[in-house]
Design an enzyme around this catalytic site. Sequence first.
Site, PDB file in Angstrom:
ATOM      1  N   HIS A  85       0.857  -1.182   0.000  1.00  0.00           N
ATOM      2  CA  HIS A  85       0.000   0.000   0.000  1.00  0.00           C
ATOM      3  C   HIS A  85       0.888   1.224   0.000  1.00  0.00           C
ATOM      4  O   HIS A  85       1.952   1.211   0.623  1.00  0.00           O
ATOM      5  CB  HIS A  85      -0.902  -0.003   1.244  1.00  0.00           C
ATOM      6  CG  HIS A  85      -2.067   0.918   1.115  1.00  0.00           C
ATOM      7  ND1 HIS A  85      -1.973   2.245   1.428  1.00  0.00           N
ATOM      8  CD2 HIS A  85      -3.334   0.695   0.696  1.00  0.00           C
ATOM      9  CE1 HIS A  85      -3.154   2.805   1.206  1.00  0.00           C
ATOM     10  NE2 HIS A  85      -3.996   1.898   0.755  1.00  0.00           N
ATOM     11  N   ASP A 106      -7.991  -5.380   0.149  1.00  0.00           N
ATOM     12  CA  ASP A 106      -8.478  -6.213  -0.946  1.00  0.00           C
ATOM     13  C   ASP A 106      -8.059  -7.666  -0.854  1.00  0.00           C
ATOM     14  O   ASP A 106      -8.571  -8.498  -1.593  1.00  0.00           O
ATOM     15  CB  ASP A 106      -7.984  -5.640  -2.282  1.00  0.00           C
ATOM     16  CG  ASP A 106      -8.732  -4.379  -2.630  1.00  0.00           C
ATOM     17  OD1 ASP A 106      -9.914  -4.320  -2.294  1.00  0.00           O
ATOM     18  OD2 ASP A 106      -8.129  -3.478  -3.222  1.00  0.00           O
TER      19      ASP A 106
HETATM   20  N1  ACO Z   1       4.142  -7.478  -4.756  1.00  0.00           N
HETATM   21  C1  ACO Z   1       5.476  -7.499  -4.904  1.00  0.00           C
HETATM   22  N2  ACO Z   1       6.273  -6.420  -4.716  1.00  0.00           N
HETATM   23  C2  ACO Z   1       5.675  -5.271  -4.361  1.00  0.00           C
HETATM   24  C3  ACO Z   1       4.282  -5.181  -4.185  1.00  0.00           C
HETATM   25  C4  ACO Z   1       3.510  -6.347  -4.390  1.00  0.00           C
HETATM   26  N3  ACO Z   1       2.182  -6.323  -4.222  1.00  0.00           N
HETATM   27  N4  ACO Z   1       3.963  -3.914  -3.842  1.00  0.00           N
HETATM   28  C5  ACO Z   1       5.106  -3.227  -3.807  1.00  0.00           C
HETATM   29  N5  ACO Z   1       6.159  -4.048  -4.118  1.00  0.00           N
HETATM   30  C6  ACO Z   1       7.585  -3.695  -4.122  1.00  0.00           C
HETATM   31  C7  ACO Z   1       7.973  -2.857  -5.320  1.00  0.00           C
HETATM   32  O1  ACO Z   1       8.389  -3.645  -6.399  1.00  0.00           O
HETATM   33  C8  ACO Z   1       9.078  -2.010  -4.752  1.00  0.00           C
HETATM   34  O2  ACO Z   1      10.227  -2.805  -4.690  1.00  0.00           O
HETATM   35  P1  ACO Z   1      11.697  -2.143  -4.933  1.00  0.00           P
HETATM   36  O3  ACO Z   1      11.873  -1.163  -3.814  1.00  0.00           O
HETATM   37  O4  ACO Z   1      12.652  -3.298  -4.889  1.00  0.00           O
HETATM   38  O5  ACO Z   1      11.652  -1.482  -6.281  1.00  0.00           O
HETATM   39  C9  ACO Z   1       8.637  -1.739  -3.320  1.00  0.00           C
HETATM   40  O6  ACO Z   1       7.805  -2.867  -2.973  1.00  0.00           O
HETATM   41  C10 ACO Z   1       7.845  -0.435  -3.154  1.00  0.00           C
HETATM   42  O7  ACO Z   1       6.722  -0.468  -4.027  1.00  0.00           O
HETATM   43  P2  ACO Z   1       6.115   0.773  -4.798  1.00  0.00           P
HETATM   44  O8  ACO Z   1       5.639   0.331  -6.150  1.00  0.00           O
HETATM   45  O9  ACO Z   1       7.052   1.924  -4.739  1.00  0.00           O
HETATM   46  O10 ACO Z   1       4.879   1.096  -3.886  1.00  0.00           O
HETATM   47  P3  ACO Z   1       3.685   2.068  -4.300  1.00  0.00           P
HETATM   48  O11 ACO Z   1       3.352   2.812  -3.095  1.00  0.00           O
HETATM   49  O12 ACO Z   1       4.004   2.859  -5.516  1.00  0.00           O
HETATM   50  O13 ACO Z   1       2.532   1.038  -4.710  1.00  0.00           O
HETATM   51  C11 ACO Z   1       0.650  -0.367  -4.599  1.00  0.00           C
HETATM   52  C12 ACO Z   1       1.493   0.690  -3.882  1.00  0.00           C
HETATM   53  C13 ACO Z   1       0.222   0.152  -5.996  1.00  0.00           C
HETATM   54  C14 ACO Z   1      -0.608  -0.629  -3.794  1.00  0.00           C
HETATM   55  C15 ACO Z   1       1.501  -1.654  -4.745  1.00  0.00           C
HETATM   56  O14 ACO Z   1       1.861  -2.123  -3.466  1.00  0.00           O
HETATM   57  C16 ACO Z   1       0.775  -2.751  -5.531  1.00  0.00           C
HETATM   58  O15 ACO Z   1       0.804  -2.731  -6.755  1.00  0.00           O
HETATM   59  N6  ACO Z   1       0.085  -3.697  -4.827  1.00  0.00           N
HETATM   60  C17 ACO Z   1      -0.682  -4.732  -5.476  1.00  0.00           C
HETATM   61  C18 ACO Z   1      -2.015  -4.172  -5.957  1.00  0.00           C
HETATM   62  C19 ACO Z   1      -2.976  -3.941  -4.820  1.00  0.00           C
HETATM   63  O16 ACO Z   1      -3.179  -4.783  -3.946  1.00  0.00           O
HETATM   64  N7  ACO Z   1      -3.638  -2.764  -4.847  1.00  0.00           N
HETATM   65  C20 ACO Z   1      -4.638  -2.390  -3.844  1.00  0.00           C
HETATM   66  C21 ACO Z   1      -4.185  -1.197  -3.062  1.00  0.00           C
HETATM   67  S1  ACO Z   1      -5.335  -0.853  -1.779  1.00  0.00           S
HETATM   68  C22 ACO Z   1      -6.645  -0.144  -2.547  1.00  0.00           C
HETATM   69  O17 ACO Z   1      -6.583   0.489  -3.530  1.00  0.00           O
HETATM   70  C23 ACO Z   1      -7.887  -0.387  -1.904  1.00  0.00           C
END
Ligand code: ACO
Length: 437
Positions: free
Chosen positions: A314, A372
């Site tokens: 998140h 979710d």
């Molecule tokens: N699976 C694997 N790796 C992940 C995930 C994941 N679900 N989420 C983040 N990471 C990793 C990234 O690759 C990144 O790694 P790095 O530092 O080695 O490059 C690090 O964790 C930070 O991630 P960001 O992409 O910078 O986090 P951001 O805040 O931009 O993204 C998000 C947040 C979009 C929710 C992301 O965690 C994601 O895509 N999750 C899966 C989709 C999801 O469940 N969305 C629902 C969100 S809640 C809602 O809307 C109700």
Amino acid sequence: MTGTPTTGGGSITITLDGTNRKVTVPLLPGSIGPSVFDIRKLYNDLGVFTYDPGYGGTAACDSKITYIDGDIGVLLHRGYPIEQLAEKSTFLEVAHLLLNGNLPNAREKAEFEAGVLRHTMVHEQLRRFFDGFRRDAHPMAVMCGVVGAMSAFYHDSLDINDPEHRRISAFRLIAKVPTIAAMAYKYSIGQPFVYPRNDLGYAENFLYMMNAVPAEPYHVNPVLARAMDRIFILHADHEQNASTSTVRLAGSTGANPFACIAAGIASLWGPAHGGANEAVLKMLAEIGHVDNVKPFLETVKDKNNHARLMGFGHRVYKNYDPRAKIMQQSCHEVLRELGIKDDPMLDLAMEMEKIALSDPYFVERKLYPNVDFYSGIILKAMGFPTSMFTVLFAVARTVGWISQWKEMIEDPSQRIGRPRQVYTGPTQRDYVPLDQR
Ligand code: ACO
């Protein structure tokens, strides 16, 4: 750069290296949470902008509605913890809280509920709008279109500067979006639309419109109605997320609230946001068995692979999402009520959570289950097709969107939202005639 930021007021002075241009930037405190630098004078005084793609370090507005402390997993609506609201309140009470700032007293509660429930029917001509869609259209596509079309049907509440128009539009949206959502579902399965029943509660009426048919009586299971109501509470608002910011940005131009909420629905649709619950279930189905969890986790950890563990991570929560905990409890309650002793999907999800939370990749990045991760399992058990999951999210979030929109319109300092950019394209050049290219 000089100056020491303090948390309770103060300022910071920024000097542009190699020049004598400087600006003093005040530090504005919130009631809780981090303070913010007010950089509004930065460009005028210094000739530079700030750069923050994804807005991870930028506050775009003041708001009194929702507070999140992502480090410790706290979510407050108007100061009340989500756990207390989910346990003790109802969705319409939370809607009143978000919109008006207070938990309603008995008279306010009765008036608010009557106000919402009186508006559940949609204009009869709106029904025909559905005929223009293919039967296999994704219900979120239908929602974007039909909710946007509401502005063509309710001209009498479109003056955003009139508080009474804003009040009626809010009632109309909160009341009619569930009706439109149920119609989108009925249309997709070829069943007749079911008119709302205003003698039922909000969540109960929604389940009725989704599941009843004109040919026979239908009784809504009260345990499922309560679970639905709680799911709506958990999704009601979440401060300045992508879809809410979309609603605010659209609303900042003076667009009418129906158009703004349609924009919010479009933004919610994506799998990184509201579409994640649908994606979680697809992911669990693909994994299929606990034995496949570890290899799957290797694929999401691989940087050359764009797959992610859906329902995990998140932007704000770097701890367990408090809504995910409540959702997990609800999941058990619903499965018990439905007599489902063992749900392989739930078992798989719980096992996956356990493995992921002990894996250094997820631990180091503070990736925890979000709301979710479990919502899809509970919604599936309640009989909703996966394509409706994000629609249910939109139904609940309509309350947050309209509350945030109202707060913005009522803020005298509100101005059109207009981010800036770092231009990295070609510098000025002369047009080249076709025969010389
Ligand atoms: N699976 C694997 N790796 C992940 C995930 C994941 N679900 N989420 C983040 N990471 C990793 C990234 O690759 C990144 O790694 P790095 O530092 O080695 O490059 C690090 O964790 C930070 O991630 P960001 O992409 O910078 O986090 P951001 O805040 O931009 O993204 C998000 C947040 C979009 C929710 C992301 O965690 C994601 O895509 N999750 C899966 C989709 C999801 O469940 N969305 C629902 C969100 S809640 C809602 O809307 C109700």
